[in-house]
Design a protein around this motif. Sequence first.
Motif, PDB file in Angstrom:
ATOM      1  N   ALA A 111       0.837  -1.206   0.000  1.00  0.00           N
ATOM      2  CA  ALA A 111       0.000   0.000   0.000  1.00  0.00           C
ATOM      3  C   ALA A 111       0.865   1.248   0.000  1.00  0.00           C
ATOM      4  CB  ALA A 111      -0.923  -0.004   1.220  1.00  0.00           C
ATOM      5  N   LEU A 163      -5.386  -3.186   1.960  1.00  0.00           N
ATOM      6  CA  LEU A 163      -4.941  -2.130   1.047  1.00  0.00           C
ATOM      7  C   LEU A 163      -5.961  -1.001   0.976  1.00  0.00           C
ATOM      8  CD1 LEU A 163      -3.605  -4.046  -2.118  1.00  0.00           C
ATOM      9  CD2 LEU A 163      -2.254  -3.047  -0.267  1.00  0.00           C
ATOM     10  N   TRP A 167      -5.318   2.890   2.102  1.00  0.00           N
ATOM     11  CA  TRP A 167      -5.356   4.015   1.163  1.00  0.00           C
ATOM     12  C   TRP A 167      -6.383   5.074   1.577  1.00  0.00           C
ATOM     13  CZ3 TRP A 167      -5.243   0.011  -3.322  1.00  0.00           C
ATOM     14  CH2 TRP A 167      -3.901  -0.330  -3.595  1.00  0.00           C
TER      15      TRP A 167
END
Length: 461
Positions: A111, A163, A167
């Motif tokens: 990530a 992930l 984010w």
Amino acid sequence: MPASPRPMHLGFTIWPTGFHPGAWRLPGAPTNGNSSPALLQSAARTAERGKFDFFFIGDRVVGLPASQFAAPNEVLRPEALTLAAHIAAVTERIGLITTVNSTYAEPFNVARSLATIDHLSNGRTGLNIVTGKNAEAARNFSRNEHWENDRRYDWATEFVQVLRLLWDSWEDGARIADPETGRFVDEARVHRIDFRGEFFSVDGPLNVERPVQGQIPLVNAGSSERSRQLGARYSDVRFTNSSVLGLAGARAYYDDLKRRLPAHGRAPREQLVIPGVAVYTAPTSREAHELYSRLQALGRQDVDLAGLSAALGLALTGHHPDAVLDDVADPADASAEGALIIGEARELHGKNAVTLREVNSSYLRRGWFKEVVGSPAQVADVLQEWFEQGAADGFMIFPPHMPDGLEAFVDLVVPELQRRGLFRTEYAGRTLRDHLGLARPGNQFADAGVPSDTAAVVGGE
């Protein structure tokens, strides 16, 4: 010609020695492409000149010298995230889809790397998630065995969930840098994710701001039921080898993928189906077929006449591999599948008098991706038919040899697609999401009004 209301999407996948295993043997062909900045940069710029949606970087976490004759690009492979960052620095508009084997990776590191590259590229990064097919990989990562398919996909599902949370752990505008108050960050807009799952325990937040694209577009491939489930839930692009199924089979595959999306609250337009296609093209049909035959002759493949006999339903053992098929057997006696294989070999070589060796070489490669051989108009005809008949939203182009195969597609086929109104003449947007026609998603923490000290997310979304 007016533009198609549904744009065709094109990706270029970088196989530095060419998609055909014998291509590096052509006079003057580069053999050091996997470690050549000049070739890799030039290929990316050529694809960008052709207005491709994206430059696709595959990856593998094993070295396979034994694959050198069938797939030399599996022997040497530059690390994909590093290459994506390098290409980002030498291009301006083309998207950059890079591959990560989730089975042997940690989501926080991935990530972080991808968010960084997305900022460095001004929003052009995409991620191809693979779970890995090579059992040899386990011993490279201190494991005794390569997990079976279901366990790899259970892991990959959690991997993607982490992930997406990471984010979003920084809301848009969380870095306020207010010189009056001295506050650099609005802490209320930076969130721990506190993910607790079967495989991962990740607190967060990420130490990179939210990606330019909000969420980095996800790609996955594979024909298994688990790969289809993962794709229906999360993938923005499905990369397929459905081109080998024929037009009717590819349409059924396409329909199956699209039908799965509404169960996850997604519209069919929110996922693109992109089959791989190997394109051999030249100014004339004759030249294109000559190129195909020349490359086939450079492949180091023994002719297993017993295996070919079984595939065609004909008795061929004992004959010389360079004998013309029609001289040693009656193709009319071939099985239904054999007749299809013979017809494909004749079409690809551009002649009826194909040898046993030529039929064998085409047969051995038919399971990879559909191979299209012809003039620019003939290639465009095939792509247009598959696109308009609902078998694809676009295509991943595999040039058989490098760099000439890519340049031929960009200089010959792309203008033909543009003349037909099927493909862009200029980039309309700046990000990979723009190129793919995907909206920038909201932030799941901001949209839910979640405070920065959010409770643990158990098992993901």
